[in-house]
Write a protein that holds these residues in place. Structure first.
Motif, PDB file in Angstrom:
ATOM      1  N   ILE A 173       0.875  -1.165   0.000  1.00 36.47           N
ATOM      2  CA  ILE A 173       0.000   0.000   0.000  1.00 36.47           C
ATOM      3  C   ILE A 173       0.912   1.213   0.000  1.00 36.47           C
ATOM      4  O   ILE A 173       1.850   1.294   0.796  1.00 36.47           O
ATOM      5  N   ILE A 174       0.652   2.165  -0.893  1.00 43.76           N
ATOM      6  CA  ILE A 174       1.461   3.375  -0.961  1.00 43.76           C
ATOM      7  C   ILE A 174       0.557   4.583  -0.732  1.00 43.76           C
ATOM      8  O   ILE A 174      -0.479   4.726  -1.381  1.00 43.76           O
ATOM      9  N   LEU A 175       0.962   5.418   0.214  1.00 43.08           N
ATOM     10  CA  LEU A 175       0.278   6.676   0.476  1.00 43.08           C
ATOM     11  C   LEU A 175       1.141   7.812  -0.043  1.00 43.08           C
ATOM     12  O   LEU A 175       2.360   7.807   0.143  1.00 43.08           O
ATOM     13  N   TYR A 176       0.515   8.788  -0.690  1.00 43.09           N
ATOM     14  CA  TYR A 176       1.233   9.968  -1.154  1.00 43.09           C
ATOM     15  C   TYR A 176       1.207  10.995  -0.027  1.00 43.09           C
ATOM     16  O   TYR A 176       0.143  11.356   0.479  1.00 43.09           O
ATOM     17  N   PRO A 189       2.404  11.875 -11.908  1.00 42.65           N
ATOM     18  CA  PRO A 189       1.853  12.688 -10.822  1.00 42.65           C
ATOM     19  C   PRO A 189       0.485  12.184 -10.372  1.00 42.65           C
ATOM     20  O   PRO A 189      -0.332  11.750 -11.180  1.00 42.65           O
ATOM     21  N   ALA A 190       0.260  12.226  -9.068  1.00 41.81           N
ATOM     22  CA  ALA A 190      -1.008  11.786  -8.491  1.00 41.81           C
ATOM     23  C   ALA A 190      -1.895  12.991  -8.225  1.00 41.81           C
ATOM     24  O   ALA A 190      -1.404  14.073  -7.905  1.00 41.81           O
ATOM     25  N   SER A 202       6.615  10.755  -1.630  1.00 41.72           N
ATOM     26  CA  SER A 202       6.402  12.195  -1.733  1.00 41.72           C
ATOM     27  C   SER A 202       5.409  12.507  -2.843  1.00 41.72           C
ATOM     28  O   SER A 202       5.611  12.117  -3.998  1.00 41.72           O
ATOM     29  N   LYS A 203       4.346  13.233  -2.491  1.00 44.98           N
ATOM     30  CA  LYS A 203       3.351  13.608  -3.495  1.00 44.98           C
ATOM     31  C   LYS A 203       3.942  14.596  -4.495  1.00 44.98           C
ATOM     32  O   LYS A 203       3.378  14.811  -5.561  1.00 44.98           O
TER      33      LYS A 203
END
Length: 123
Positions: free
Chosen positions: A7-10, A58-59, A51-52
């Protein structure tokens, strides 16, 4: 079919978020850099903090658009974690409550990602 295992969170600041999750999970990350951090959870799932500002492509999603859920063994454990997280100063989005799937509460990480703790009502 591949299995879900990461699971990846920005996040705004991976090092700051890694510090938050290290204290929350009571374990250090297995990898850190200015743009990324990774935790190996006891379940075998990996939790990444990217890092967002540097994620490619790009997210556009922001914190709060989904949840990271932690399944625990009983409603007592839900209560214990609620007390612990409240004492640590986490923002509580939802107080402990009974829902269709079990007893639960929701806290927020520094980027507004929802952290749900629940004890299932199904075996």
């Amino acid at each position: 079919m591949p299995d879900l295992n990461v699971i990846i969170l920005y996040v705004d600041n991976p090092l700051r978020s890694a510090d938050f999750y290290a204290r929350l999970l009571k374990k250090p990350p297995i990898q850190t850099s200015p743009n990324f951090a990774m935790f190996a959870l006891d379940s075998g799932v990996m939790l990444g903090l990217w890092s967002k500002h540097t994620v490619e492509p790009p997210a556009t999603a922001a914190g709060g658009g989904g949840e990271v859920a932690f399944s625990v063994s009983s409603r007592d454990v839900v209560g214990d974690l609620f007390t612990d997280w409240t004492q640590r100063g986490l923002v509580i989005e939802q107080e402990p409550t009974d829902m269709d799937f079990g007893h639960t509460f929701v806290a927020l990480d520094p980027d507004g990602h929802r952290l749900r703790v629940f004890a299932s009502t199904t075996p």
